[in-house]
Design a protein around this motif. Structure first.
Motif, short mmCIF file in Angstrom:
data_model
loop_
_atom_site.label_atom_id
_atom_site.label_comp_id
_atom_site.label_asym_id
_atom_site.label_seq_id
_atom_site.Cartn_x
_atom_site.Cartn_y
_atom_site.Cartn_z
N LEU A 101 40.47 38.59 38.70
CA LEU A 101 39.24 38.21 39.40
C LEU A 101 39.00 39.10 40.62
O LEU A 101 37.86 39.46 40.93
CB LEU A 101 39.29 36.74 39.82
CG LEU A 101 39.10 35.73 38.68
CD1 LEU A 101 39.50 34.33 39.14
CD2 LEU A 101 37.66 35.74 38.19
N LYS A 106 26.65 36.90 39.86
CA LYS A 106 27.96 37.03 39.23
C LYS A 106 29.05 37.18 40.29
O LYS A 106 30.16 36.65 40.14
CB LYS A 106 27.96 38.22 38.26
CG LYS A 106 29.13 38.23 37.34
CD LYS A 106 29.11 37.01 36.44
CE LYS A 106 30.24 37.03 35.45
NZ LYS A 106 30.36 35.80 34.69
N THR A 153 32.17 34.72 40.70
CA THR A 153 33.52 35.28 40.65
C THR A 153 34.30 34.93 41.90
O THR A 153 35.49 34.57 41.83
CB THR A 153 33.45 36.81 40.46
OG1 THR A 153 32.73 37.08 39.25
CG2 THR A 153 34.83 37.43 40.38
N GLN A 179 35.45 31.35 41.73
CA GLN A 179 36.60 31.23 40.83
C GLN A 179 37.87 31.76 41.50
O GLN A 179 38.94 31.15 41.39
CB GLN A 179 36.35 32.00 39.53
CG GLN A 179 35.31 31.39 38.62
CD GLN A 179 35.01 32.29 37.42
OE1 GLN A 179 35.29 33.49 37.43
NE2 GLN A 179 34.43 31.69 36.40
N ARG A 214 35.73 41.31 41.05
CA ARG A 214 34.91 41.17 42.25
C ARG A 214 34.69 42.52 42.92
O ARG A 214 33.57 42.86 43.31
CB ARG A 214 35.57 40.19 43.23
CG ARG A 214 34.76 40.00 44.52
CD ARG A 214 35.59 39.54 45.68
NE ARG A 214 36.67 40.48 45.94
CZ ARG A 214 37.76 40.16 46.64
NH1 ARG A 214 37.93 38.95 47.11
NH2 ARG A 214 38.69 41.06 46.86
#
Length: 126
Positions: free
Chosen positions: A60, A87, A91, A94, A64
């Motif tokens: 992630l 997005k 991200t 998350q 990112r």
């Protein structure tokens, strides 16, 4: 939690998470407060969960960073920028969640759960 009736002595139980190196100090302290009727220490192997979480954090983070680079490129349209921002926000959320989960796992893997039932010194537990 304590228990005291006319037929029984005061008693209680406790469950805490401690570093393994602090276990002897904890037990010695509790023994000074009263008789330990029963105690146990538990650890749980969370290696797979830690490895999986670390991998998700790494992936992630890289994703990112790639999204951030995409935003900085010349020729990005407003529509593309909006999609990238959406997005990127998803991200980052998350990633924040996985980092929080990793902190929880760290607490669970770096400490031992200790449970004890205790009562007054010299008195029998019911």
């Amino acid at each position: 939690m304590t228990n005291q009736t006319d037929e029984s002595a005061p008693s209680g139980s406790v469950s805490v998470r401690v570093r393994p190196g602090d276990m002897d100090t904890l037990i010695a302290y509790v023994e000074k407060q009263g008789k330990i009727a029963q105690h146990n220490a538990e650890t749980e192997d969370k290696t797979t969960a830690v490895v999986d979480t670390d991998a998700r954090i790494k992936n992630l983070t890289e994703f990112r960073d790639t999204l951030r680079k995409m935003l900085g490129r010349n020729g990005v349209t407003v529509a593309d920028a909006v999609q990238i921002q959406e997005k990127l926000a998803e991200t980052q959320a998350q990633l924040d969640s996985e980092i929080a989960q990793r902190k929880i796992l760290a607490n669970e893997t770096e400490k031992v759960q200790w449970k004890s039932t205790f009562g007054r010194r010299g008195q029998r537990q019911q």
